[in-house]
Design an enzyme around this catalytic site. Structure first.
Site, mmCIF file in Angstrom:
data_model
loop_
_atom_site.group_PDB
_atom_site.id
_atom_site.type_symbol
_atom_site.label_atom_id
_atom_site.label_comp_id
_atom_site.label_asym_id
_atom_site.label_seq_id
_atom_site.Cartn_x
_atom_site.Cartn_y
_atom_site.Cartn_z
ATOM 1 N N ALA A 65 43.501 40.107 33.470
ATOM 2 C CA ALA A 65 43.951 39.318 31.593
ATOM 3 C C ALA A 65 43.616 40.619 31.075
ATOM 4 O O ALA A 65 42.837 41.271 30.665
ATOM 5 C CB ALA A 65 43.547 38.223 31.471
ATOM 6 N N GLY A 110 42.908 38.676 36.462
ATOM 7 C CA GLY A 110 44.494 38.002 36.582
ATOM 8 C C GLY A 110 45.126 38.563 37.535
ATOM 9 O O GLY A 110 46.146 38.242 37.393
ATOM 10 N N GLU A 113 44.413 37.673 40.669
ATOM 11 C CA GLU A 113 44.867 35.766 40.660
ATOM 12 C C GLU A 113 45.854 35.512 40.867
ATOM 13 O O GLU A 113 46.549 34.232 41.519
ATOM 14 C CB GLU A 113 44.296 35.078 40.015
ATOM 15 C CG GLU A 113 42.690 34.780 39.202
ATOM 16 C CD GLU A 113 41.786 34.751 37.974
ATOM 17 O OE1 GLU A 113 42.206 35.768 37.189
ATOM 18 O OE2 GLU A 113 41.211 34.332 38.239
ATOM 19 N N GLU A 133 35.426 39.623 36.726
ATOM 20 C CA GLU A 133 35.200 39.118 34.635
ATOM 21 C C GLU A 133 33.265 38.916 34.581
ATOM 22 O O GLU A 133 32.920 39.196 33.457
ATOM 23 C CB GLU A 133 35.674 37.248 35.099
ATOM 24 C CG GLU A 133 37.310 37.262 35.186
ATOM 25 C CD GLU A 133 37.749 37.863 36.406
ATOM 26 O OE1 GLU A 133 36.927 37.902 37.375
ATOM 27 O OE2 GLU A 133 38.765 37.142 36.572
#
Ligand code: CAA
Length: 259
Positions: A65, A110, A113, A133
């Site tokens: 992200a 992300g 993911e 993260e």
């Protein structure tokens, strides 16, 4: 312009989606997530589609992200951002056709993911996976504590999420995150070829088997077995099933029509 953040090309019955923000290693900002959602929703209505390959432009699949966008987020904004990511990835996961992630670079946060929202992952030797993260004082927000656990089991998922460590393609294959490793130059074409191979199968059967595995995974065994029995029975009401079995017995190739 916004849509070009996620490029769409057609290779016969296979759609190739390319995450296309290479200057930021394809980091997922809100615009990119919306572009992905738009692309996936459009593909959902495409009756000629038989498989989707998701890959990344340049040296990353997706490096996570967008940290620059997230930096100033309040908890409320973070919640909305996580919901947007989940909405896009849920839509991808719910496509009736198989989806293959072709990871030839960083698939972090992300990005890992996003790959896990695809049905399976092919990688090249250049792939690197991780959920970094905790290095940022945050936790995964697009499925790293959910889909990743289901994909590789709780212990490996905990090691990746809680240490933030990065793993190479071979390790990822060993732990069941990656199905196959191909030479980097061949990766996308091999993934597309797998999609084209699937295009020759009965589309209703492929969609039904995918749905039953998906739903069965989150149900208890008795419910999952009942889902399978019902879907197996339904397949016998299709012309494709009659055609597939007739073709086998007549020693010819089947002609599936998706009916
Ligand atoms: N967000 C925003 N920008 C990013 C980014 C990200 N996740 N990852 C890379 N970039 C940008 C860099 O800022 C840099 O931009 P500039 O050229 O403008 O400085 C450009 O992409 C190239 O990156 P690097 O110079 O850092 O390249 P490198 O080869 O030295 O390192 C890397 C590559 C190891 C992938 C490193 O970029 C990195 O660690 N990126 C962040 C990875 C990360 O922490 N991802 C998780 C994000 S949080 C998340 O994803 C939460 C969630 O689940 C929803």
């Amino acid at each position: 312009m916004e849509q070009e953040r996620v490029r769409l090309e057609r290779r016969g019955a296979v759609a190739l989606l390319t995450m296309n923000r290479p200057d930021a290693l394809n980091a997922l900002n809100s615009d990119t997530l919306r572009a992905l959602l738009d692309r996936v929703e459009a593909l959902g209505g495409d009756r000629e589609l038989r498989a989707v390959v998701v890959t990344g432009e340049g040296r990353a699949f997706v490096a996570g992200a967008d940290i620059a966008e997230m930096q100033g987020f309040s908890a409320e904004q973070a919640h909305a951002f996580s919901r947007l990511g989940h909405r896009a990835f849920d839509a991808l996961e719910a496509l009736p056709v198989p989806t293959i992630a072709a990871v030839g670079g960083f698939a972090l946060g992300g990005g890992c993911e996003l790959a896990c929202a695809c049905d399976w992952i092919y990688a090249s030797e250049k792939a690197r996976f991780g959920q970094p993260e905790v290095n940022l004082g945050a936790i995964p927000g697009f499925g790293g504590t959910t889909r990743l656990v289901r994909r590789i089991g709780i212990a490996w998922a905990k090691e990746l999420v809680l240490t933030g460590a990065r793993i190479d393609a071979e390790t990822a294959q060993r732990i069941g995150l990656v199905n196959r490793i191909f030479p980097h130059e061949e990766l996308v074409e091999r993934a597309v070829a797998a999609g084209l191979e699937i295009a020759g199968k009965g589309p209703l059967a492929v969609a039904s088997a995918k749905r039953v595995m998906q739903e069965g995974q989150d149900a208890d065994l008795r419910v999952a077995n009942a889902l399978e029995q019902n879907a197996f029975a339904r397949s016998f009401a299709t012309s494709d099933r009659a055609e597939g079995m007739a073709a086998f017995l007549e020693k010819r190739d089947p002609k599936f029509e998706g009916r």
